[in-house]
Design an enzyme around this catalytic site. Sequence first.
Site, PDB file in Angstrom:
ATOM      1  N   ASP A  38       3.348  -0.272  37.503  1.00  0.00           N
ATOM      2  CA  ASP A  38       3.891  -1.084  38.931  1.00  0.00           C
ATOM      3  C   ASP A  38       3.337  -1.716  40.039  1.00  0.00           C
ATOM      4  O   ASP A  38       3.298  -0.583  40.591  1.00  0.00           O
ATOM      5  CB  ASP A  38       5.488   0.063  38.201  1.00  0.00           C
ATOM      6  CG  ASP A  38       6.606  -1.130  39.368  1.00  0.00           C
ATOM      7  OD1 ASP A  38       6.502  -2.032  40.139  1.00  0.00           O
ATOM      8  OD2 ASP A  38       7.248  -0.069  39.666  1.00  0.00           O
ATOM      9  N   ASP A  76       8.521  -7.952  37.906  1.00  0.00           N
ATOM     10  CA  ASP A  76       8.548  -7.173  37.601  1.00  0.00           C
ATOM     11  C   ASP A  76       8.593  -5.918  36.824  1.00  0.00           C
ATOM     12  O   ASP A  76       8.636  -6.678  35.697  1.00  0.00           O
ATOM     13  CB  ASP A  76       9.399  -5.919  38.619  1.00  0.00           C
ATOM     14  CG  ASP A  76       8.964  -4.865  39.118  1.00  0.00           C
ATOM     15  OD1 ASP A  76       8.093  -4.523  39.278  1.00  0.00           O
ATOM     16  OD2 ASP A  76       9.576  -5.167  40.900  1.00  0.00           O
ATOM     17  N   HIS A 103       7.420   4.694  36.914  1.00  0.00           N
ATOM     18  CA  HIS A 103       7.103   5.640  37.688  1.00  0.00           C
ATOM     19  C   HIS A 103       5.877   6.958  37.635  1.00  0.00           C
ATOM     20  O   HIS A 103       6.325   7.558  38.240  1.00  0.00           O
ATOM     21  CB  HIS A 103       7.848   5.857  38.863  1.00  0.00           C
ATOM     22  CG  HIS A 103       8.073   4.378  39.446  1.00  0.00           C
ATOM     23  ND1 HIS A 103       8.882   4.638  40.921  1.00  0.00           N
ATOM     24  CD2 HIS A 103       7.812   3.035  39.899  1.00  0.00           C
ATOM     25  CE1 HIS A 103       8.802   3.324  41.169  1.00  0.00           C
ATOM     26  NE2 HIS A 103       8.475   2.978  41.128  1.00  0.00           N
ATOM     27  N   GLU A 116       7.171  -3.453  48.740  1.00  0.00           N
ATOM     28  CA  GLU A 116       8.419  -3.273  47.644  1.00  0.00           C
ATOM     29  C   GLU A 116       8.495  -1.939  47.040  1.00  0.00           C
ATOM     30  O   GLU A 116       9.927  -1.765  47.107  1.00  0.00           O
ATOM     31  CB  GLU A 116       8.460  -4.511  46.200  1.00  0.00           C
ATOM     32  CG  GLU A 116       9.239  -4.628  45.637  1.00  0.00           C
ATOM     33  CD  GLU A 116       9.711  -3.371  44.509  1.00  0.00           C
ATOM     34  OE1 GLU A 116      10.328  -3.479  43.690  1.00  0.00           O
ATOM     35  OE2 GLU A 116       8.565  -2.343  44.672  1.00  0.00           O
ATOM     36  N   GLU A 117       7.805  -1.189  47.124  1.00  0.00           N
ATOM     37  CA  GLU A 117       7.733  -0.225  46.943  1.00  0.00           C
ATOM     38  C   GLU A 117       8.494   0.799  47.763  1.00  0.00           C
ATOM     39  O   GLU A 117       9.119   2.107  47.320  1.00  0.00           O
ATOM     40  CB  GLU A 117       6.634   1.339  46.343  1.00  0.00           C
ATOM     41  CG  GLU A 117       5.726   0.456  45.422  1.00  0.00           C
ATOM     42  CD  GLU A 117       6.965   1.052  44.670  1.00  0.00           C
ATOM     43  OE1 GLU A 117       8.095   0.904  44.378  1.00  0.00           O
ATOM     44  OE2 GLU A 117       6.499   0.471  42.284  1.00  0.00           O
ATOM     45  N   HIS A 129       4.952  -7.621  43.206  1.00  0.00           N
ATOM     46  CA  HIS A 129       4.297  -7.335  44.423  1.00  0.00           C
ATOM     47  C   HIS A 129       2.754  -6.483  44.433  1.00  0.00           C
ATOM     48  O   HIS A 129       3.413  -5.764  42.894  1.00  0.00           O
ATOM     49  CB  HIS A 129       4.928  -5.946  45.122  1.00  0.00           C
ATOM     50  CG  HIS A 129       5.472  -4.960  44.417  1.00  0.00           C
ATOM     51  ND1 HIS A 129       4.820  -3.945  44.285  1.00  0.00           N
ATOM     52  CD2 HIS A 129       6.957  -4.763  43.318  1.00  0.00           C
ATOM     53  CE1 HIS A 129       5.787  -2.631  43.448  1.00  0.00           C
ATOM     54  NE2 HIS A 129       6.844  -3.529  42.487  1.00  0.00           N
TER      55      HIS A 129
END
Length: 381
Positions: free
Chosen positions: A189, A244, A324, A223-224, A72
Amino acid sequence: MARHTIDTEYLLAQLHELLHIPSPTGYTDSVVRHVSEELQRLGLEVELTRRGAIRAVRQGSRRAAARAIVSHVDTLGAQVKRVKDNGRLELVPIGHWSARFAEGARATIMAEDKTFRGTILPLKASGHTFNEEVDTAPVGWPHVELRIDDHTRGLDDTLKLGIDVGDTVAIDPQPEFLDNGFIVSRHLDDKAGVAVMLASIEALEREKSATPVDTHWLFTIAEEVGVGAASILTPEVASMVAVDNGTSAPGQNSAEFGVTIAMADQTGPFDYHLTRKLVRLCRDEDIRFQKDVFRYYRSDSASAVVAGHDVRTALVTFGVDASHGWERIHIHALRSLAELLTAYAVSPLEIERDLQPRGGLEGFTSQPAVDAGLGFDSDDH
């Protein structure tokens, strides 16, 4: 050997460029253009969905039982919840990330026709004013605000700048590429996953490698926020491997070196046969790997299955420390992951029944423990 030699300089150059293109979910047009143009430069035709998810099909010997590989392009970010009386901005997160990692972040506000710079700060940011209250202030999105680097001392001043509720806020990545192979940045990410896929395609094209079936190289844009690959798959796709980040944290088996193959995430186990094929490829091709299970994690694969797609799914990852947050990876994992993708793309089709979406028992797969008589007795219920 089936694994290809990966051009790591190309991989790192792509990652560097991707990290400098802001792309929080909902603000992905620029990164979609970049990835699409690079795919075209590599020789693939590109097809976009209405909102910008990317499909580039590399043709193989057969169209049926196609393979999909997906990452993504969207990242975490924030959105303006409210313009406050002091002229600063209350924020809500885009994606799931803690305000703990937002404090101190430099950011860009995407207003309607102009961008502005600013810093996300706790409400009590000055030790000279608040003394020990700076250390005892709670953590959370209601307890931070975005200070705009422009002439504004109140709500009306900020509104006159053109900043308003709903504006997207992109968080600076602040990447560092160290000589020892470590890479530290926000948004690894999944910008690193996108770079890995591009490097894999570059290697396959450079070697003019043939594949047994078509390979759909997919890049999703949401995607997030949980949408991911829900609507980009076509009926001929029989299996999908998501690329990922893996969480190299205490209690996890992921690592910043080699490939981490996920056996399950919060939606349940990944496909038995596809996952074990990837493990076998790592062993056969001498690619360092480890397995892991993620309890608080879902990926593009999960969104596809939840949306009702009848495809085999797997998840292969590069280990990320502090996912994250202030993320760190190593080039070793990125190279290993790209090697696995190339080996997978050229590997033989082993489940011929996957050529058809439905069929009888003939050719249906088996799982060895039960079929060897090691499961329940026939009288067990």
